[in-house]
Design a protein around this motif. Structure first.
Motif, PDB file in Angstrom:
ATOM      1  N   MET A   1       0.834  -1.179   0.000  1.00  0.00           N
ATOM      2  CA  MET A   1       0.000   0.000   0.000  1.00  0.00           C
ATOM      3  C   MET A   1       0.881   1.245   0.000  1.00  0.00           C
ATOM      4  O   MET A   1       1.849   1.321   0.746  1.00  0.00           O
ATOM      5  CB  MET A   1      -0.895  -0.008   1.239  1.00  0.00           C
ATOM      6  CG  MET A   1      -1.797   1.182   1.350  1.00  0.00           C
ATOM      7  SD  MET A   1      -2.920   1.051   2.761  1.00  0.00           S
ATOM      8  CE  MET A   1      -4.324   1.905   2.087  1.00  0.00           C
ATOM      9  N   LEU A   2       0.542   2.195  -0.845  1.00  0.00           N
ATOM     10  CA  LEU A   2       1.234   3.481  -0.908  1.00  0.00           C
ATOM     11  C   LEU A   2       0.304   4.547  -0.361  1.00  0.00           C
ATOM     12  O   LEU A   2      -0.787   4.771  -0.890  1.00  0.00           O
ATOM     13  CB  LEU A   2       1.648   3.820  -2.338  1.00  0.00           C
ATOM     14  CG  LEU A   2       2.193   5.230  -2.576  1.00  0.00           C
ATOM     15  CD1 LEU A   2       3.397   5.528  -1.700  1.00  0.00           C
ATOM     16  CD2 LEU A   2       2.532   5.427  -4.029  1.00  0.00           C
ATOM     17  N   ILE A   3       0.730   5.212   0.706  1.00  0.00           N
ATOM     18  CA  ILE A   3      -0.037   6.275   1.346  1.00  0.00           C
ATOM     19  C   ILE A   3       0.750   7.562   1.212  1.00  0.00           C
ATOM     20  O   ILE A   3       1.954   7.582   1.485  1.00  0.00           O
ATOM     21  CB  ILE A   3      -0.261   5.971   2.838  1.00  0.00           C
ATOM     22  CG1 ILE A   3      -0.981   4.632   3.007  1.00  0.00           C
ATOM     23  CG2 ILE A   3      -1.032   7.104   3.511  1.00  0.00           C
ATOM     24  CD1 ILE A   3      -0.989   4.120   4.439  1.00  0.00           C
ATOM     25  N   THR A   4       0.096   8.629   0.786  1.00  0.00           N
ATOM     26  CA  THR A   4       0.757   9.928   0.745  1.00  0.00           C
ATOM     27  C   THR A   4       0.216  10.802   1.872  1.00  0.00           C
ATOM     28  O   THR A   4      -0.967  10.743   2.197  1.00  0.00           O
ATOM     29  CB  THR A   4       0.564  10.654  -0.605  1.00  0.00           C
ATOM     30  OG1 THR A   4      -0.808  10.998  -0.777  1.00  0.00           O
ATOM     31  CG2 THR A   4       1.056   9.796  -1.751  1.00  0.00           C
ATOM     32  N   VAL A   5       1.102  11.604   2.450  1.00  0.00           N
ATOM     33  CA  VAL A   5       0.739  12.566   3.484  1.00  0.00           C
ATOM     34  C   VAL A   5       1.241  13.918   3.006  1.00  0.00           C
ATOM     35  O   VAL A   5       2.442  14.112   2.819  1.00  0.00           O
ATOM     36  CB  VAL A   5       1.358  12.201   4.851  1.00  0.00           C
ATOM     37  CG1 VAL A   5       1.002  13.256   5.889  1.00  0.00           C
ATOM     38  CG2 VAL A   5       0.903  10.808   5.295  1.00  0.00           C
ATOM     39  N   SER A   6       0.304  14.839   2.797  1.00  0.00           N
ATOM     40  CA  SER A   6       0.631  16.171   2.290  1.00  0.00           C
ATOM     41  C   SER A   6       0.019  17.227   3.204  1.00  0.00           C
ATOM     42  O   SER A   6      -0.863  16.938   3.997  1.00  0.00           O
ATOM     43  CB  SER A   6       0.084  16.348   0.868  1.00  0.00           C
ATOM     44  OG  SER A   6       0.588  15.373   0.000  1.00  0.00           O
ATOM     45  N   GLY A   7       0.481  18.458   3.031  1.00  0.00           N
ATOM     46  CA  GLY A   7      -0.047  19.575   3.799  1.00  0.00           C
ATOM     47  C   GLY A   7       0.996  20.669   3.885  1.00  0.00           C
ATOM     48  O   GLY A   7       2.150  20.477   3.515  1.00  0.00           O
ATOM     49  N   PRO A   8       0.599  21.845   4.379  1.00  0.00           N
ATOM     50  CA  PRO A   8       1.542  22.961   4.489  1.00  0.00           C
ATOM     51  C   PRO A   8       2.515  22.773   5.640  1.00  0.00           C
ATOM     52  O   PRO A   8       2.356  21.883   6.483  1.00  0.00           O
ATOM     53  CB  PRO A   8       0.612  24.162   4.735  1.00  0.00           C
ATOM     54  CG  PRO A   8      -0.575  23.578   5.396  1.00  0.00           C
ATOM     55  CD  PRO A   8      -0.755  22.213   4.805  1.00  0.00           C
ATOM     56  N   ALA A   9       3.521  23.616   5.687  1.00  0.00           N
ATOM     57  CA  ALA A   9       4.519  23.594   6.758  1.00  0.00           C
ATOM     58  C   ALA A   9       3.833  23.716   8.111  1.00  0.00           C
ATOM     59  O   ALA A   9       2.939  24.536   8.292  1.00  0.00           O
ATOM     60  CB  ALA A   9       5.508  24.741   6.569  1.00  0.00           C
ATOM     61  N   GLY A  10       4.253  22.861   9.055  1.00  0.00           N
ATOM     62  CA  GLY A  10       3.721  22.922  10.407  1.00  0.00           C
ATOM     63  C   GLY A  10       2.398  22.208  10.603  1.00  0.00           C
ATOM     64  O   GLY A  10       1.813  22.280  11.687  1.00  0.00           O
ATOM     65  N   SER A  11       1.925  21.505   9.593  1.00  0.00           N
ATOM     66  CA  SER A  11       0.625  20.825   9.714  1.00  0.00           C
ATOM     67  C   SER A  11       0.721  19.482  10.418  1.00  0.00           C
ATOM     68  O   SER A  11      -0.286  18.905  10.809  1.00  0.00           O
ATOM     69  CB  SER A  11      -0.023  20.644   8.336  1.00  0.00           C
ATOM     70  OG  SER A  11       0.784  19.822   7.512  1.00  0.00           O
ATOM     71  N   GLY A  12       1.933  18.952  10.568  1.00  0.00           N
ATOM     72  CA  GLY A  12       2.107  17.675  11.244  1.00  0.00           C
ATOM     73  C   GLY A  12       2.402  16.518  10.317  1.00  0.00           C
ATOM     74  O   GLY A  12       2.283  15.355  10.709  1.00  0.00           O
ATOM     75  N   LYS A  13       2.819  16.830   9.094  1.00  0.00           N
ATOM     76  CA  LYS A  13       3.097  15.781   8.098  1.00  0.00           C
ATOM     77  C   LYS A  13       4.143  14.789   8.589  1.00  0.00           C
ATOM     78  O   LYS A  13       3.926  13.583   8.514  1.00  0.00           O
ATOM     79  CB  LYS A  13       3.606  16.393   6.779  1.00  0.00           C
ATOM     80  CG  LYS A  13       2.635  17.213   6.018  1.00  0.00           C
ATOM     81  CD  LYS A  13       3.203  17.715   4.717  1.00  0.00           C
ATOM     82  CE  LYS A  13       4.472  18.500   4.811  1.00  0.00           C
ATOM     83  NZ  LYS A  13       4.407  19.754   5.539  1.00  0.00           N
ATOM     84  N   SER A  14       5.256  15.286   9.061  1.00  0.00           N
ATOM     85  CA  SER A  14       6.356  14.406   9.470  1.00  0.00           C
ATOM     86  C   SER A  14       5.962  13.525  10.645  1.00  0.00           C
ATOM     87  O   SER A  14       6.248  12.328  10.661  1.00  0.00           O
ATOM     88  CB  SER A  14       7.597  15.222   9.841  1.00  0.00           C
ATOM     89  OG  SER A  14       8.061  15.924   8.714  1.00  0.00           O
ATOM     90  N   THR A  15       5.294  14.110  11.625  1.00  0.00           N
ATOM     91  CA  THR A  15       4.864  13.355  12.797  1.00  0.00           C
ATOM     92  C   THR A  15       3.904  12.243  12.395  1.00  0.00           C
ATOM     93  O   THR A  15       4.070  11.081  12.796  1.00  0.00           O
ATOM     94  CB  THR A  15       4.193  14.293  13.825  1.00  0.00           C
ATOM     95  OG1 THR A  15       5.138  15.293  14.213  1.00  0.00           O
ATOM     96  CG2 THR A  15       3.710  13.534  15.036  1.00  0.00           C
TER      97      THR A  15
END
Length: 192
Positions: A1-15
């Motif tokens: 499964m390939l899941i993408t996580v996107s969003g602006p800076a500080g939105s919590g993408k990395s976490t």
């Protein structure tokens, strides 16, 4: 499964992406880490590197090419970047967009980078405007278009564990065989 996580800076993408990858036993690839490493290699701040990228479009194009190739060649992956959903396109099984109000995101960044909040607010606004212009110019992408995302989460409403639980539930209940609604990513010019 390939899941993408996107969003602006500080939105919590990395976490979220790290937690999701850990919970699912997937690999985690971060476009932000790649971009920051490229900036460090050139001795630039993120703002300076974004400004450089405005004049040298090959910086963004190289990063985005790597993201697209990673999506095409990988399985059991959480791919995280501002454009991950767009770059992974037809290869993605689940596309997630994270967001939060600007003041919340700026406060998170200020804490993380130990910078004054007013400085971070200005940098974050400038960075978002710069990126939006480049994405439109390079690929015809309107970063404000959320129509390609399967799940959108306001990370200011839930803590990191609750956000992870929401997305993990969606990922674990996903069944490719019964998926009738993969939203196509159309109109993107993949010109790297």
């Amino acid at each position: 499964m390939l899941i993408t996580v996107s969003g602006p800076a500080g939105s919590g993408k990395s976490t979220l992406a790290a937690g999701l990858a850990d919970a699912l036993g997937h690999e985690h690839v971060s476009g932000g880490d790649i971009f920051r490493a490229l900036a460090d290699e050139r001795g630039c701040s993120l703002v300076e590197f974004n400004e450089l990228a405005e004049e040298d479009d090959q910086i963004d194009r190289d990063l985005d090419r790597r993201l697209r190739e990673t999506a095409r060649e990988s399985t059991d992956l959480v791919l995280e970047s501002r454009l991950a959903g767009w770059m992974a396109a037809e290869y993605a099984d689940l596309r997630v967009w994270l967001d939060a109000p600007l003041d919340v995101r700026a406060d998170r960044i200020a804490d993380r980078e130990d910078k004054p909040l007013d400085e971070v607010l200005e940098e974050t606004r400038a960075r978002a405007a710069s990126e939006a212009q480049r994405y439109r110019e390079y690929y015809g992408i309107d970063i404000e278009d959320r129509s390609i995302y399967d799940l959108t989460v306001n990370t200011a409403r839930w803590d990191a564990d609750a956000c992870l639980s929401l997305v993990l539930s969606a990922a674990e209940s996903y069944d490719d065989d019964s998926d009738e609604g993969k939203y196509p990513v159309e109109g993107v010019r993949y010109e790297f």
